[in-house]
Design a protein around this motif. Structure first.
Motif, PDB file in Angstrom:
ATOM      1  N   ARG A  19       0.818  -1.213   0.000  1.00 27.41           N
ATOM      2  CA  ARG A  19       0.000   0.000   0.000  1.00 27.41           C
ATOM      3  C   ARG A  19       0.852   1.263   0.000  1.00 27.41           C
ATOM      4  O   ARG A  19       0.518   2.256  -0.650  1.00 27.41           O
ATOM      5  N   GLU A  20       1.967   1.252   0.726  1.00 22.81           N
ATOM      6  CA  GLU A  20       2.822   2.432   0.789  1.00 22.81           C
ATOM      7  C   GLU A  20       3.386   2.780  -0.588  1.00 22.81           C
ATOM      8  O   GLU A  20       3.442   3.947  -0.977  1.00 22.81           O
ATOM      9  N   LEU A  21       3.813   1.745  -1.342  1.00 20.34           N
ATOM     10  CA  LEU A  21       4.358   1.979  -2.674  1.00 20.34           C
ATOM     11  C   LEU A  21       3.268   2.436  -3.645  1.00 20.34           C
ATOM     12  O   LEU A  21       3.531   3.244  -4.542  1.00 20.34           O
ATOM     13  N   GLN A  22       2.049   1.913  -3.473  1.00 24.97           N
ATOM     14  CA  GLN A  22       0.952   2.357  -4.329  1.00 24.97           C
ATOM     15  C   GLN A  22       0.682   3.849  -4.146  1.00 24.97           C
ATOM     16  O   GLN A  22       0.497   4.586  -5.124  1.00 24.97           O
ATOM     17  N   LEU A  23       0.685   4.297  -2.906  1.00 29.68           N
ATOM     18  CA  LEU A  23       0.465   5.718  -2.634  1.00 29.68           C
ATOM     19  C   LEU A  23       1.635   6.559  -3.133  1.00 29.68           C
ATOM     20  O   LEU A  23       1.441   7.683  -3.620  1.00 29.68           O
ATOM     21  N   ALA A  81      -5.837   6.573 -10.304  1.00 31.14           N
ATOM     22  CA  ALA A  81      -7.029   6.141  -9.570  1.00 31.14           C
ATOM     23  C   ALA A  81      -6.884   4.706  -9.090  1.00 31.14           C
ATOM     24  O   ALA A  81      -7.264   4.376  -7.949  1.00 31.14           O
ATOM     25  N   ASN A  82      -6.327   3.831  -9.921  1.00 30.98           N
ATOM     26  CA  ASN A  82      -6.123   2.439  -9.515  1.00 30.98           C
ATOM     27  C   ASN A  82      -5.156   2.332  -8.341  1.00 30.98           C
ATOM     28  O   ASN A  82      -5.346   1.526  -7.427  1.00 30.98           O
ATOM     29  N   SER A  83      -4.081   3.138  -8.381  1.00 29.65           N
ATOM     30  CA  SER A  83      -3.125   3.118  -7.271  1.00 29.65           C
ATOM     31  C   SER A  83      -3.755   3.670  -5.996  1.00 29.65           C
ATOM     32  O   SER A  83      -3.506   3.153  -4.898  1.00 29.65           O
ATOM     33  N   LEU A  84      -4.557   4.708  -6.134  1.00 31.14           N
ATOM     34  CA  LEU A  84      -5.157   5.339  -4.957  1.00 31.14           C
ATOM     35  C   LEU A  84      -6.201   4.435  -4.312  1.00 31.14           C
ATOM     36  O   LEU A  84      -6.269   4.324  -3.082  1.00 31.14           O
TER      37      LEU A  84
END
Length: 308
Positions: A19-23, A81-84
């Motif tokens: 999750r941290e890398l996605q943000l 949007a997908n990452s968020l």
């Protein structure tokens, strides 16, 4: 065995699982996207506002900035949007629309870069005929031809790609809908028709590249014959940004589609896709403004005038 009629959505490649890398990816791409919006929007506004820039070269540059905005807006907002929201899904119709517009903006941009090369060739090698060959009506017709040919080209490829029966699942190995990734999901040899269209397209694109190479050989020969150093500097300052943009598009595109399969990997494909779909629209305004004093002065006047 599923086919294309039973597929309601595709799964795009995620940038990261944590999750941290996605943000982190979200904020990184948000910064790049805002920079592209600011840079291209500033060029469009400046050229439209300053009547001194109402010339063929800047008219084509305005069109290039519009295409860059369209290109990066087709892929990056969905990826952000997908990452968020920690999802990979994109609907079947949204995937088709994304492919249509991405190919449209990319192919129209390549056509426009070829036209911009012709503009520089006429301006430097045939300056006495510049007003005749590149009048306002001719410029509008050439720009319209670039946009129209890009749309017809993308419509043909999108219709051909999404008419294929798909039986290899719905997971795409890319962060946006891309023709090669969808072809990997097709059944048996049904993809050969679209592959043939891609080969024909590659030859057409190579023809534009040959035209630009021949044109620039003539341009540099003419520039080197200019007696004054100031004249040579002015000629180079109008040609080098275009040459840099063409080189960036060609190098990233060739590496994306012609790299050896032996060095291909999901992470490398992801990086290369970012290089050719995200980086050029973001850095093109910087490239064109770095050596163009006239454009820099116009932007400065616009900004200072807006604040005052």
């Amino acid at each position: 065995m599923s086919n294309s009629s039973s597929i309601s959505q595709f799964l795009l490649l995620a940038f990261a699982d944590r999750r941290e890398l996605q943000l982190l990816h979200f904020w990184l791409f948000l910064g790049i996207y805002l920079a592209a919006l600011l840079g291209n929007g500033l060029i469009i506004t400046t050229i439209a506002w300053d009547h001194h820039l109402h010339t063929p070269m800047y008219f084509f540059l305005l069109n290039l900035s519009l295409l860059d905005l369209g290109c990066i807006s087709t892929t990056l907002p969905k990826a952000m949007a997908n990452s968020l929201w920690d999802t990979r899904a994109i609907s079947y119709s949204a995937c088709a629309a994304q492919l249509l517009f991405f190919v449209f903006f990319l192919s129209a941009e390549w056509s426009l870069l070829t036209i911009m090369c012709y503009d520089r060739y006429v301006a430097i090698c045939r300056p006495l005929h510049y007003g005749t060959l590149l009048g306002s009506r001719a410029c509008v017709h050439m720009a319209a031809a670039a946009w129209a040919s890009g749309f017809l080209y993308s419509l043909l490829h999108t219709a051909s790609t999404f008419s294929l029966p798909l039986c290899q699942g719905n997971a795409l190995g890319q962060f946006f809908c891309e023709i090669p990734q969808i072809l990997k999901l097709s059944c048996s040899h049904s993809y050969l028709r679209e592959l043939g269209l891609l080969v024909v397209s590659a030859f057409l694109g190579f023809g534009c590249f040959v035209f630009m190479v021949v044109s620039y050989v003539q341009i540099f020969r003419a520039v080197l014959r200019i007696p004054s150093q100031q004249g040579r500097h002015k000629a180079f300052s109008t040609c080098l940004p275009h040459l840099a943009v063409v080189s960036l598009v060609i190098s990233t595109g060739i590496f994306a589609y012609l790299k050896p399969p032996s060095i291909s990997s999901p992470s490398l494909d992801l990086v290369v896709a970012v290089l050719y779909s995200v980086v050029p629209p973001a850095v093109n305004p910087l490239i064109y403004s770095m050596r163009n004093q006239e454009l820099q002065d116009a932007v400065q006047k616009l900004v200072t005038g807006g604040f005052s």
